[in-house]
Design an enzyme around this catalytic site. Structure first.
Site, mmCIF file in Angstrom:
data_model
loop_
_atom_site.group_PDB
_atom_site.id
_atom_site.type_symbol
_atom_site.label_atom_id
_atom_site.label_comp_id
_atom_site.label_asym_id
_atom_site.label_seq_id
_atom_site.Cartn_x
_atom_site.Cartn_y
_atom_site.Cartn_z
ATOM 1 N N ASP A 1 -10.526 13.272 -0.749
ATOM 2 C CA ASP A 1 -11.986 13.315 -0.563
ATOM 3 C C ASP A 1 -12.745 13.274 -1.898
ATOM 4 O O ASP A 1 -13.968 13.211 -1.903
ATOM 5 C CB ASP A 1 -12.385 14.574 0.225
ATOM 6 C CG ASP A 1 -12.072 14.432 1.708
ATOM 7 O OD1 ASP A 1 -11.686 13.330 2.143
ATOM 8 O OD2 ASP A 1 -12.215 15.428 2.446
ATOM 9 N N ARG B 1 -23.742 13.239 6.728
ATOM 10 C CA ARG B 1 -22.678 13.845 7.538
ATOM 11 C C ARG B 1 -22.051 15.028 6.803
ATOM 12 O O ARG B 1 -21.605 15.975 7.435
ATOM 13 C CB ARG B 1 -21.571 12.822 7.827
ATOM 14 C CG ARG B 1 -21.942 11.805 8.869
ATOM 15 C CD ARG B 1 -20.722 11.040 9.290
ATOM 16 N NE ARG B 1 -19.632 11.978 9.526
ATOM 17 C CZ ARG B 1 -18.338 11.687 9.426
ATOM 18 N NH1 ARG B 1 -17.973 10.462 9.122
ATOM 19 N NH2 ARG B 1 -17.417 12.589 9.650
ATOM 20 N N CYS C 1 -11.160 4.547 11.787
ATOM 21 C CA CYS C 1 -12.432 4.477 11.076
ATOM 22 C C CYS C 1 -12.218 3.655 9.815
ATOM 23 O O CYS C 1 -11.097 3.225 9.545
ATOM 24 C CB CYS C 1 -12.994 5.851 10.781
ATOM 25 S SG CYS C 1 -12.008 6.812 9.674
ATOM 26 N N LYS D 1 -18.009 21.876 4.804
ATOM 27 C CA LYS D 1 -18.033 21.104 6.058
ATOM 28 C C LYS D 1 -16.687 21.205 6.786
ATOM 29 O O LYS D 1 -16.627 21.463 7.987
ATOM 30 C CB LYS D 1 -18.332 19.622 5.750
ATOM 31 C CG LYS D 1 -18.081 18.698 6.931
ATOM 32 C CD LYS D 1 -18.326 17.254 6.583
ATOM 33 C CE LYS D 1 -17.127 16.492 6.131
ATOM 34 N NZ LYS D 1 -16.153 16.142 7.174
ATOM 35 N N ASN D 2 -15.604 21.000 6.046
ATOM 36 C CA ASN D 2 -14.299 20.948 6.704
ATOM 37 C C ASN D 2 -13.794 22.315 7.157
ATOM 38 O O ASN D 2 -12.776 22.406 7.830
ATOM 39 C CB ASN D 2 -13.264 20.286 5.780
ATOM 40 C CG ASN D 2 -13.503 18.788 5.676
ATOM 41 O OD1 ASN D 2 -14.350 18.238 6.379
ATOM 42 N ND2 ASN D 2 -12.766 18.128 4.789
ATOM 43 N N ASP E 1 -0.906 11.614 16.485
ATOM 44 C CA ASP E 1 0.440 11.912 16.996
ATOM 45 C C ASP E 1 0.906 13.319 16.631
ATOM 46 O O ASP E 1 1.561 13.992 17.435
ATOM 47 C CB ASP E 1 1.438 10.856 16.487
ATOM 48 C CG ASP E 1 1.440 10.739 14.969
ATOM 49 O OD1 ASP E 1 0.343 10.709 14.384
ATOM 50 O OD2 ASP E 1 2.522 10.697 14.362
ATOM 51 N N ARG F 1 -6.195 6.282 11.848
ATOM 52 C CA ARG F 1 -6.087 7.744 11.791
ATOM 53 C C ARG F 1 -5.512 8.252 13.114
ATOM 54 O O ARG F 1 -6.235 8.648 14.009
ATOM 55 C CB ARG F 1 -7.446 8.366 11.471
ATOM 56 C CG ARG F 1 -7.924 7.949 10.090
ATOM 57 C CD ARG F 1 -9.242 8.555 9.726
ATOM 58 N NE ARG F 1 -9.148 9.962 9.365
ATOM 59 C CZ ARG F 1 -10.191 10.699 8.984
ATOM 60 N NH1 ARG F 1 -11.382 10.165 8.936
ATOM 61 N NH2 ARG F 1 -10.037 11.953 8.652
ATOM 62 N N PRO F 2 -4.180 8.254 13.197
ATOM 63 C CA PRO F 2 -3.538 8.649 14.461
ATOM 64 C C PRO F 2 -3.662 10.143 14.744
ATOM 65 O O PRO F 2 -4.054 10.914 13.870
ATOM 66 C CB PRO F 2 -2.077 8.267 14.237
ATOM 67 C CG PRO F 2 -1.883 8.281 12.768
ATOM 68 C CD PRO F 2 -3.199 7.971 12.133
HETATM 69 C C1 UD1 Z 1 -9.050 16.228 6.999
HETATM 70 C C2 UD1 Z 1 -10.459 16.287 6.445
HETATM 71 C C3 UD1 Z 1 -10.777 15.015 5.656
HETATM 72 C C4 UD1 Z 1 -9.705 14.749 4.604
HETATM 73 C C5 UD1 Z 1 -8.315 14.801 5.218
HETATM 74 C C6 UD1 Z 1 -7.212 14.706 4.184
HETATM 75 C C7 UD1 Z 1 -11.595 17.651 8.071
HETATM 76 C C8 UD1 Z 1 -12.649 17.729 9.109
HETATM 77 N N1 UD1 Z 1 -11.386 16.444 7.535
HETATM 78 O O1 UD1 Z 1 -9.015 15.145 7.946
HETATM 79 O O2 UD1 Z 1 -12.040 15.202 5.027
HETATM 80 O O3 UD1 Z 1 -9.912 13.488 4.027
HETATM 81 O O4 UD1 Z 1 -8.119 16.021 5.946
HETATM 82 O O5 UD1 Z 1 -7.324 15.718 3.258
HETATM 83 O O6 UD1 Z 1 -11.001 18.633 7.699
HETATM 84 N N2 UD1 Z 1 -1.937 11.682 10.180
HETATM 85 C C9 UD1 Z 1 -0.949 11.212 11.011
HETATM 86 N N3 UD1 Z 1 -0.879 11.724 12.279
HETATM 87 C C10 UD1 Z 1 -1.727 12.666 12.743
HETATM 88 C C11 UD1 Z 1 -2.723 13.158 11.880
HETATM 89 C C12 UD1 Z 1 -2.806 12.652 10.598
HETATM 90 O O7 UD1 Z 1 -0.168 10.368 10.621
HETATM 91 O O8 UD1 Z 1 -1.598 13.087 13.897
HETATM 92 C C13 UD1 Z 1 -2.048 11.165 8.808
HETATM 93 C C14 UD1 Z 1 -3.423 10.595 8.494
HETATM 94 O O9 UD1 Z 1 -3.556 9.254 8.928
HETATM 95 C C15 UD1 Z 1 -3.461 10.719 6.994
HETATM 96 C C16 UD1 Z 1 -2.701 12.028 6.748
HETATM 97 O O10 UD1 Z 1 -1.914 12.248 7.919
HETATM 98 O O11 UD1 Z 1 -2.737 9.674 6.388
HETATM 99 C C17 UD1 Z 1 -3.577 13.225 6.518
HETATM 100 O O12 UD1 Z 1 -4.586 13.272 7.507
HETATM 101 P P1 UD1 Z 1 -5.165 14.632 8.063
HETATM 102 O O13 UD1 Z 1 -4.854 15.749 7.130
HETATM 103 O O14 UD1 Z 1 -4.795 14.790 9.487
HETATM 104 O O15 UD1 Z 1 -6.727 14.350 8.017
HETATM 105 P P2 UD1 Z 1 -7.776 15.015 8.944
HETATM 106 O O16 UD1 Z 1 -7.290 16.368 9.306
HETATM 107 O O17 UD1 Z 1 -8.192 14.086 10.022
#
Ligand code: UD1
Length: 420
Positions: free
Chosen positions: A307, A399, A116, A22-23, A124, A121-122
């Site tokens: 996950d 999903r 969520c 999926k990812n 930035d 889940r920012p």
């Molecule tokens: C992806 C996966 C999700 C998995 C996650 C962590 C997909 C579609 N989803 O989600 O299944 O649980 O990786 O392995 O691939 N963060 C920030 N700022 C940002 C982005 C992220 O602080 O701009 C933080 C998040 O809140 C979290 C951490 O970084 O604490 C990792 O998140 P991230 O790797 O971005 O998760 P996703 O890519 O959304």
């Protein structure tokens, strides 16, 4: 709405084929926006999330057809740059259309995905990354407005408070492939799904090196062309099925597993007493009579995946002794704790830790799925609980797991759907 009813107590046996990841498929579908030429994505899982991404692509001017695991994406010739709130709010991965839209059209209006149940889940890091490439960002009315006259390569440090970000790395990589000059992403996510996206982009004509490591180098090109690609196996679905075998004391052989992607999970499972036999892309899983408790900390890849945290918690809930799970990626990813306790588990949450006192058995109960992986953990608990369990809100499960109940039934589980 449907719920999943499970009558626990059957050791699962037999062979099962793991679906495509999926990812990986979601950002790869987003990447098709980088070209007007046709793309074919093979081995794609038929999921609610895949369908959401196809709806987004259609709203942005693509024609998409899904036949027997292959998705054909073609351009209609019309381009929209607006990713609507209705679609983006249902799935966070939709936000990764931002990078391709900016790269191809030099402008994008993409709804902010919002938070969520697993925590804040920012985005930035996504925005910081694309700003370095010359993109102007404005946030208004819940939307990100992005525009760029010229994209230029840059050196970008993309690490955040919780480590690297998977989708931020994807977004920046997809913007940089069409930027002028060289981009270096430092503290890039190393997840296999990021690597799979990079491989697809390379097939489209991108120049990328270092994917799969924390430093990715991208030399921008003028344009990308159509490509064909096969999605890697889903390591989280595989992990969930491995735990299904262990928790029911079954004997499952998984096919289509990329064993190299399962290191952290298999290491922990062997530590607790699982017997794992590897043979090419097949994996056989059984358990010694007694499993041992274990401590786990979730970390970015190649660490233990967040996950798999909820599913592992179900296994430890029925493994006598004290196990401690520490969640380092999503502070609030513990919605399954209360539901597992309703089934007789003894789990206490203390900040980022869950302290699990393994019990001899769980008892079937009506429980509610709160998110994708939590729903998988409840199904696993239902497979081993005494009596009947009913897991409601299984759209969460749909999903990210392709035909999951059907796969479990083929392995002998007593599981069926009922109307809520
Ligand atoms: C992806 C996966 C999700 C998995 C996650 C962590 C997909 C579609 N989803 O989600 O299944 O649980 O990786 O392995 O691939 N963060 C920030 N700022 C940002 C982005 C992220 O602080 O701009 C933080 C998040 O809140 C979290 C951490 O970084 O604490 C990792 O998140 P991230 O790797 O971005 O998760 P996703 O890519 O959304």
């Amino acid at each position: 709405m449907e719920k999943l009813v499970i009558e626990g107590g059957v050791p699962l046996k037999g062979e099962v084929v793991v679906s495509g990841a999926k990812n990986a498929v979601l950002p790869i579908l987003a990447a098709t926006l980088l070209t007007d030429e046709p793309c074919i994505i093979k081995g794609a899982p038929f999921l609610r999330d895949t369908n959401t991404m196809l709806k987004i692509l259609r709203s942005l001017g693509k024609e998409c057809a899904f036949h027997h695991g292959a998705i054909a994406v073609e351009s209609t010739g019309e381009h929209s740059f607006v990713a609507d709130y209705k679609l983006v709010s249902t799935m966070r991965a939709s936000f990764c259309v931002l990078g391709p839209l900016i790269a191809k059209l030099k402008k994008a209006k993409v709804s902010l995905p919002g938070g969520c149940v697993i925590g804040v889940r920012p985005v930035d890091l996504h925005l910081k990354g694309v700003k370095h490439l010359g993109v102007d960002i404005d946030i208004n009315g819940g939307y990100v407005f992005a525009k760029a006259k010229h994209l230029r390569g840059a050196q970008i440090y993309l690490g955040g408070e919780f480590g690297s970000s998977v989708l931020a790395t994807d977004n920046v990589m997809m913007t940089a492939v069409l930027a002028k000059g060289k981009t270096i992403i430092e503290s890039a996510a190393c997840e296999p799904e990021v690597t799979d996206l990079a491989e697809f982009l390379i097939k489209m004509g991108a120049k990328i090196k270092g994917h799969g490591t924390p430093t990715i180098e991208i030399e921008g090109v003028k344009e990308l062309h159509g490509a064909e690609h096969k999605i890697i196996p889903d390591r989280i679905e595989a992990g969930t099925l491995i735990i299904a075998s262990l928790i029911t004391r079954g004997n499952i052989t998984l096919k289509n597993v990329h064993i190299g992607h399962q290191g952290a999970l298999l290491n922990k499972l062997q530590e607790i007493g699982a017997i794992i036999k590897k043979d090419g892309d097949r994996l056989n899983v059984t358990a010694k009579r007694k499993l041992e408790p274990v401590n786990i900390t979730t970390l970015p890849y190649p660490g233990f995946p967040t996950d798999m945290q909820a599913q592992m918690m179900s296994l430890m809930a029925v493994t006598p002794g004290i196990s401690i799970i520490t969640e380092k990626i999503y502070q609030d990813r513990f919605m399954h704790v209360a539901e597992l306790n309703r089934m007789g588990a003894r789990i206490q949450r203390e900040g980022p830790h869950a302290i699990i006192e393994g019990v001899k058995s769980l008892s079937g109960a009506a429980v509610m799925a709160s998110d994708l992986r939590a729903s998988a953990s409840l199904v696993l608990a239902g497979l081993v609980a005494k009596g009947k369990s009913a897991v409601s809100r299984i759209y969460h499960l749909e999903r990210g797991y392709e035909n999951f109940d059907e796969k479990l039934r083929k392995l002998g589980a007593r599981v069926w759907r009922e109307k809520e």
